[in-house]
Write a protein that holds these residues in place. Structure first.
Motif, short mmCIF file in Angstrom:
data_model
loop_
_atom_site.label_atom_id
_atom_site.label_comp_id
_atom_site.label_asym_id
_atom_site.label_seq_id
_atom_site.Cartn_x
_atom_site.Cartn_y
_atom_site.Cartn_z
N LEU A 93 0.93 -1.18 -0.20
CA LEU A 93 -0.08 -0.07 0.02
C LEU A 93 0.72 1.04 -0.04
O LEU A 93 0.23 2.37 -0.19
N VAL A 96 0.17 3.31 -2.96
CA VAL A 96 -1.16 3.73 -3.44
C VAL A 96 -1.31 5.15 -2.35
O VAL A 96 -1.04 4.88 -1.14
N THR A 101 -7.32 4.55 -0.92
CA THR A 101 -7.57 3.28 -0.28
C THR A 101 -8.61 3.18 0.81
O THR A 101 -8.55 4.35 1.63
N ALA A 159 -5.43 3.07 5.84
CA ALA A 159 -6.25 3.38 4.86
C ALA A 159 -6.82 4.77 5.16
O ALA A 159 -7.47 5.07 6.37
N ALA A 189 -12.06 5.35 -5.62
CA ALA A 189 -10.86 4.57 -4.71
C ALA A 189 -10.29 3.54 -5.75
O ALA A 189 -10.86 3.19 -6.81
N VAL A 191 -8.32 1.02 -4.17
CA VAL A 191 -8.09 -0.17 -3.14
C VAL A 191 -9.14 -0.10 -2.43
O VAL A 191 -9.28 0.88 -1.81
N VAL A 246 -9.39 -7.89 -0.52
CA VAL A 246 -8.80 -6.71 -1.14
C VAL A 246 -9.06 -6.74 -2.41
O VAL A 246 -9.09 -7.81 -3.38
N GLU A 248 -9.29 -4.47 -6.13
CA GLU A 248 -8.48 -3.55 -6.77
C GLU A 248 -9.22 -3.44 -8.41
O GLU A 248 -9.86 -4.24 -8.66
#
Length: 423
Positions: A93, A96, A101, A159, A189, A191, A246, A248
C-alpha cells in the motif's frame, strides 16, 4: 470510456471450523460440519442451544492485550481477516495514495457480544437497576458505534479513503463488498479492503431468535442441526465469523506476482417493502436482484455455473429462494448446482454474505462445488440440485451468490473469472 473492472486479489476468513482461508476451504470441500452445543455461556434456559462457534484466539493472530481489551470480538475478526487478505494479495500500500484506499465493513449486530458482557459487569449480573459505569471497559463507546469496526480496519492498514460500515441485516456482507466495488468503478478509490464481521453468539441474540422460533431446537444432535433444503429442517443455527477481501481495479491488479481470484462482475440489491421477517413465496424481489446482477455482468442465466444459496434452513427461506432461482434462471435453474454452506458453518448474520463470497471464489479457484451437508431427505418443494452431502467436481467459471435479510433485503452478486467477462 471503459468502465473500471473490479477484482478480488486477497482473501481472509475466520469461520467456525476454519480459521484462515485454507482451513475454511478444507472444511467446505470435505463436507464437515462445525455446529455444536453453545460453550460461550450457559444456554440451558433457551429453546435453541446450538451454535457454530469459531475457535479463535486473538493472541495467536498477533493482537496484543490493549487491542483485545479495546475491540469487541467481531472487530477483532475484522482486523485479523483484513491482515490475512492483505498478506494474501501481496499488495504494497505504500505505492497507493492513502486517500485512494478505503474500507467497508458489514455487520448486522455490531459489538453485541461486548455490550452483553459489559452490561453484566456494570449491572453486577443484572442485579443493579442503576448501573455503575466505572466498572465498564474504558472503550465502551466503541461498542456502541459499529463505525468503530471500519475505523479499526482502516487504522490497521493505513487507509485514509472512504471508511464505512454497512448494516443491512443478513445481506450486510454482500452489500459491503458490492458497495466497495462501486467505489472503485466510480473512481472514488483504487483499493478497497471490504468484507463483514459478526460475533452474535450471546444471550441477548439467542433470546431474540428464540422468541420468533427462527433457530433450530435440535439440541440433541448439534452436528446435524443445520439442514437447509431438507424436509426435516426446523430453523437455522446461529454462527459467527468474518471474511475480508482486497479489491482492486483489474489493470493495476495485473502486477507481477499478483493473483486475481475473481471479478465482481455484477451486483444488485432490492427490498421487498413487505414485512420485517416475512418473505413472499414467489421470490419476486430476490429474482429481480438476480436479474439485475446478471444484467450488470452482461450475462444471462445460462452463464451461471453454480449458485451459492442463502440456504438458512428455515422452511420459509428455502422455499422462497427456490422460487426465486426458478423465476430468474428459468429452465437453467434445474441444470445448475446449488448449495448452502450454512449447513457447515451456521448463519453468522451480517458476516455470512462475505463468508459466502469467499466460498464462491474458492469454488471457482478449485472447480469444486461445496455440498449442502445434512441434506438426506429432500423437501419436494425444494426440487433443484442442492448438491447433498458430498462436494462435487464441477467446472466453475461464474458463480451467483445471494443473500436474504430481515427487513426485506435481497442481494445478489455475480463473480466470474476475469478472462471470461467481456472487456
Amino acid at each position: 470510456m471503459n468502465e473500471r473492472r473490479v477484482v478480488i486479489t486477497g482473501i481472509g476468513v475466520i469461520a467456525p471450523g476454519g480459521i484462515g482461508a485454507k482451513s475454511f476451504w478444507s472444511l467446505l470441500s470435505e463436507g464437515r460440519t462445525s455446529t455444536r452445543g453453545i460453550t460461550f455461556f450457559d444456554p440451558s434456559a433457551f429453546r435453541s442451544r446450538v451454535a457454530a462457534e469459531a475457535d479463535f484466539d486473538p493472541y495467536e493472530h498477533g493482537l496484543g492485550p490493549q487491542e483485545i481489551r479495546r475491540m469487541d470480538r467481531a472487530a477483532q475478526f475484522a482486523v485479523v481477516t483484513a491482515a490475512e487478505a492483505m498478506a494474501d494479495s501481496g499488495l504494497d500500500l505504500s505505492g497507493v495514495a492513502p486517500h485512494r484506499t478505503g474500507v467497508t465493513v458489514g455487520s448486522t449486530v455490531g459489538a453485541t457480544m461486548g455490550l452483553d458482557q459489559e452490561y453484566r459487569v456494570v449491572s453486577d449480573g443484572g442485579r443493579l437497576d442503576l448501573v455503575d459505569h466505572e466498572y465498564a471497559v474504558p472503550h465502551l463507546y466503541n461498542y456502541f458505534v459499529p463505525s468503530s469496526f471500519a475505523a479499526e480496519v482502516a487504522w490497521s492498514v493505513g487507509a485514509e479513503g472512504p471508511a464505512t460500515v454497512v448494516s443491512t441485516g443478513c445481506t450486510s456482507g454482500l452489500d459491503s463488498v458490492g458497495y466497495a466495488a462501486e467505489l472503485i468503478r466510480d473512481n472514488s478509490a483504487d483499493v478497497m479492503i471490504a468484507g463483514a464481521a459478526d460475533a452474535p453468539i450471546s444471550p441477548i441474540t439467542v433470546a431474540c431468535f428464540d422468541a420468533i422460533k427462527a433457530t433450530t431446537p435440535r439440541n440433541d444432535d448439534p452436528e446435524h442441526a443445520s439442514r437447509p433444503f431438507d424436509r426435516t429442517r426446523n430453523g437455522f443455527v446461529l454462527g459467527e465469523g468474518a471474511a475480508m477481501f482486497v479489491l482492486e481495479e483489474l489493470e493495476s491488479a495485473r502486477r507481477p506476482g499478483a493473483h486475481v481470484y475473481a471479478e465482481i462482475a455484477g451486483y444488485a440489491s432490492r427490498c421487498n417493502a413487505f414485512h420485517m421477517t416475512g418473505l413472499r413465496p414467489d421470490g419476486k424481489e430476490m429474482a429481480e436482484a438476480i436479474r439485475a446482477a446478471l444484467d450488470g455482468a452482461k450475462m444471462g442465466p445460462q452463464d451461471v455455473d453454480y449458485v451459492n444459496a442463502h440456504g438458512s434452513g428455515t422452511k420459509q427461506n428455502d422455499r422462497h429462494e427456490t422460487a426465486a432461482f426458478k423465476r430468474s434462471l428459468a429452465e437453467h435453474a434445474y441444470r445448475t448446482p446449488v448449495s448452502s454452506i450454512k449447513s457447515m458453518v451456521g448463519h453468522s448474520l451480517g458476516a455470512i454474505g462475505s463468508i459466502e463470497i469467499a466460498a464462491s471464489v474458492l469454488a471457482m479457484e478449485n472447480n469444486v462445488v461445496p455440498p449442502t451437508a445434512n441434506l438426506h431427505e429432500a423437501d419436494p418443494e425444494c426440487d433443484l440440485d442442492y448438491v447433498p452431502l458430498t462436494a462435487r467436481d464441477w467446472k466453475t467459471d461464474t458463480v451467483l451468490t445471494v443473500g436474504s435479510g430481515f427487513g426485506g433485503f435481497q442481494s445478489a452478486m455475480v463473480l466470474t473469472r476475469p478472462d471470461r467477462s467481456a472487456v
